[in-house]
Enzyme design. Structure first.
Site, PDB file in Angstrom:
ATOM      1  N   SER A  23       3.757  -2.483  10.140  1.00 56.57           N
ATOM      2  CA  SER A  23       5.218  -2.437  10.216  1.00 56.57           C
ATOM      3  C   SER A  23       5.890  -3.749   9.827  1.00 56.57           C
ATOM      4  O   SER A  23       6.904  -4.142  10.408  1.00 56.57           O
ATOM      5  CB  SER A  23       5.679  -1.974  11.608  1.00 56.57           C
ATOM      6  N   ASN A  29       0.859  -1.187   0.000  1.00 53.34           N
ATOM      7  CA  ASN A  29       0.000   0.000   0.000  1.00 53.34           C
ATOM      8  C   ASN A  29       0.897   1.240   0.000  1.00 53.34           C
ATOM      9  O   ASN A  29       1.525   1.548   1.009  1.00 53.34           O
ATOM     10  CB  ASN A  29      -0.881  -0.051   1.265  1.00 53.34           C
ATOM     11  N   TRP A  30       0.939   1.923  -1.147  1.00 54.06           N
ATOM     12  CA  TRP A  30       1.833   3.088  -1.259  1.00 54.06           C
ATOM     13  C   TRP A  30       1.251   4.329  -0.573  1.00 54.06           C
ATOM     14  O   TRP A  30       1.941   5.328  -0.434  1.00 54.06           O
ATOM     15  CB  TRP A  30       2.101   3.407  -2.727  1.00 54.06           C
ATOM     16  N   LYS A  31      -0.016   4.270  -0.227  1.00 58.71           N
ATOM     17  CA  LYS A  31      -0.695   5.421   0.401  1.00 58.71           C
ATOM     18  C   LYS A  31      -0.531   6.672  -0.475  1.00 58.71           C
ATOM     19  O   LYS A  31      -0.467   6.552  -1.694  1.00 58.71           O
ATOM     20  CB  LYS A  31      -0.180   5.638   1.827  1.00 58.71           C
ATOM     21  N   GLY A  84       2.580   1.886  10.689  1.00 58.83           N
ATOM     22  CA  GLY A  84       3.452   3.045  10.512  1.00 58.83           C
ATOM     23  C   GLY A  84       4.204   3.447  11.772  1.00 58.83           C
ATOM     24  O   GLY A  84       4.777   4.531  11.845  1.00 58.83           O
ATOM     25  N   HIS A 109      -9.429   0.461   5.628  1.00 53.86           N
ATOM     26  CA  HIS A 109      -8.097   0.739   6.183  1.00 53.86           C
ATOM     27  C   HIS A 109      -8.273   1.698   7.361  1.00 53.86           C
ATOM     28  O   HIS A 109      -9.101   2.604   7.313  1.00 53.86           O
ATOM     29  CB  HIS A 109      -7.191   1.351   5.110  1.00 53.86           C
ATOM     30  N   GLU A 150      -4.827  -5.664  10.795  1.00 55.60           N
ATOM     31  CA  GLU A 150      -3.815  -4.619  10.948  1.00 55.60           C
ATOM     32  C   GLU A 150      -4.026  -3.909  12.280  1.00 55.60           C
ATOM     33  O   GLU A 150      -4.823  -2.963  12.356  1.00 55.60           O
ATOM     34  CB  GLU A 150      -3.952  -3.596   9.823  1.00 55.60           C
ATOM     35  N   GLY A 171       2.933  -1.384   4.222  1.00 52.43           N
ATOM     36  CA  GLY A 171       2.860   0.044   3.923  1.00 52.43           C
ATOM     37  C   GLY A 171       4.239   0.583   3.588  1.00 52.43           C
ATOM     38  O   GLY A 171       4.745   0.417   2.478  1.00 52.43           O
ATOM     39  N   GLY A 172       4.885   1.207   4.581  1.00 51.36           N
ATOM     40  CA  GLY A 172       6.177   1.876   4.376  1.00 51.36           C
ATOM     41  C   GLY A 172       7.205   1.074   3.592  1.00 51.36           C
ATOM     42  O   GLY A 172       7.831   1.605   2.657  1.00 51.36           O
ATOM     43  N   GLU A 204      -6.710   4.182   8.335  1.00 49.68           N
ATOM     44  CA  GLU A 204      -6.570   5.620   8.024  1.00 49.68           C
ATOM     45  C   GLU A 204      -7.853   6.168   7.414  1.00 49.68           C
ATOM     46  O   GLU A 204      -8.214   7.315   7.638  1.00 49.68           O
ATOM     47  CB  GLU A 204      -5.354   5.834   7.104  1.00 49.68           C
TER      48      GLU A 204
END
Ligand code: PEP
Length: 248
Positions: A211, A9-11, A171, A93, A165, A232-233, A95
């Protein structure tokens, strides 16, 4: 048997040139054909980067509307994202839940839209730190699933994937231990079994997110009920993301 999946997930990161560069770097990697790889770039770039991919990597959208078409300024529909090659979408998600107030009702409408239009999705769930600390994480996650996903019947649920998650791990650099992840995944599988029977429950992939990186992925992915990861990151770096896929 559930499919092995590593999703990135590049967000809201990377511009078009950086996105193309990342895909070109991933094109040089060798991936096991057993593992399904899905990337969630900014929707705006899907059409362009789909033409750069030289492997079986699939593209999905980080978000889509609970409406199908019409006067919904700024929204993007399943029909539209499919037309540029998106194969799958994220729903729920944390967020989206917390910054855009996407509650259980909206998420249920999105699930229903996806089912109606035959669009695969990854349904995200997970508890905040306060809930984990009070020991209510299983009740919390079960409620999220009951409120927006478990209304589906046995045929409808088969086109879905679940991602656990824990919010405290997203993150933050703080990962759930493999036993914490396995314990939650095992419960999710059990709830699926109770509602849909063992055959369907065992065929639904349950991914871990929070993470996940090249150093902890091997241990997490070795858990019997962890069928992959939503990253993610670490998905923003070709080398790190490839190492995660290759650690499977
Ligand atoms: C995510 O946002 O889905 C996620 C898992 O992020 P990170 O890997 O950066 O914690």
């Amino acid at each position: 048997m559930a499919q092995k999946i590593i999703a990135g997930n590049w967000k809201m990161n990377l511009d078009i040139d950086q996105s193309v560069k990342l895909i070109r770097e991933l094109n040089t990697e060798k991936f096991d054909s057993d593992v399904r790889i899905i990337l969630f770039p900014p929707s705006l770039f899907i059409d362009r980067i789909s033409k750069v991919i030289e492997s079986s990597i699939q593209l999905g959208v980080q978000n889509f509307s609970n409406n199908y078409n019409g006067a919904y300024t700024g929204e993007i529909s399943i029909n539209q994202v499919k037309s540029v090659g998106a194969k799958i979408g994220l729903i729920g998600h944390s967020e989206r839940r917390s910054y855009y107030n996407e509650g259980d009702d909206i998420l249920r409408y999105k699930v229903n839209q996806a089912v109606k239009h035959n669009f695969e999705f990854i349904f995200c769930c997970g508890e905040p730190l306060s809930v984990r600390e009070s020991g209510d994480e299983f009740v919390f996650v079960k409620n999220q699933l009951q409120d927006s996903l478990f209304h589906l019947n046995v045929e409808q649920i088969q086109n879905s994937i679940i991602a656990y998650e824990p919010i405290w791990a997203i993150g933050t650099g703080k990962t759930a231990s493999s036993s914490q992840a396995e314990e939650m995944h095992k419960n999710i599988r059990l709830w699926l079994k109770e509602l849909y029977g063992p055959k369907v429950a065992n065929s639904i992939s349950i991914l871990y997110g929070g993470s996940c990186n090249a150093s902890n992925s091997k241990e997490l992915l070795a858990c019997p009920n962890v069928d992959g990861a939503l990253v993610g990151g670490a998905s923003l770096n070709a080398d790190d993301f490839s190492k995660i896929v290759q650690s499977y």
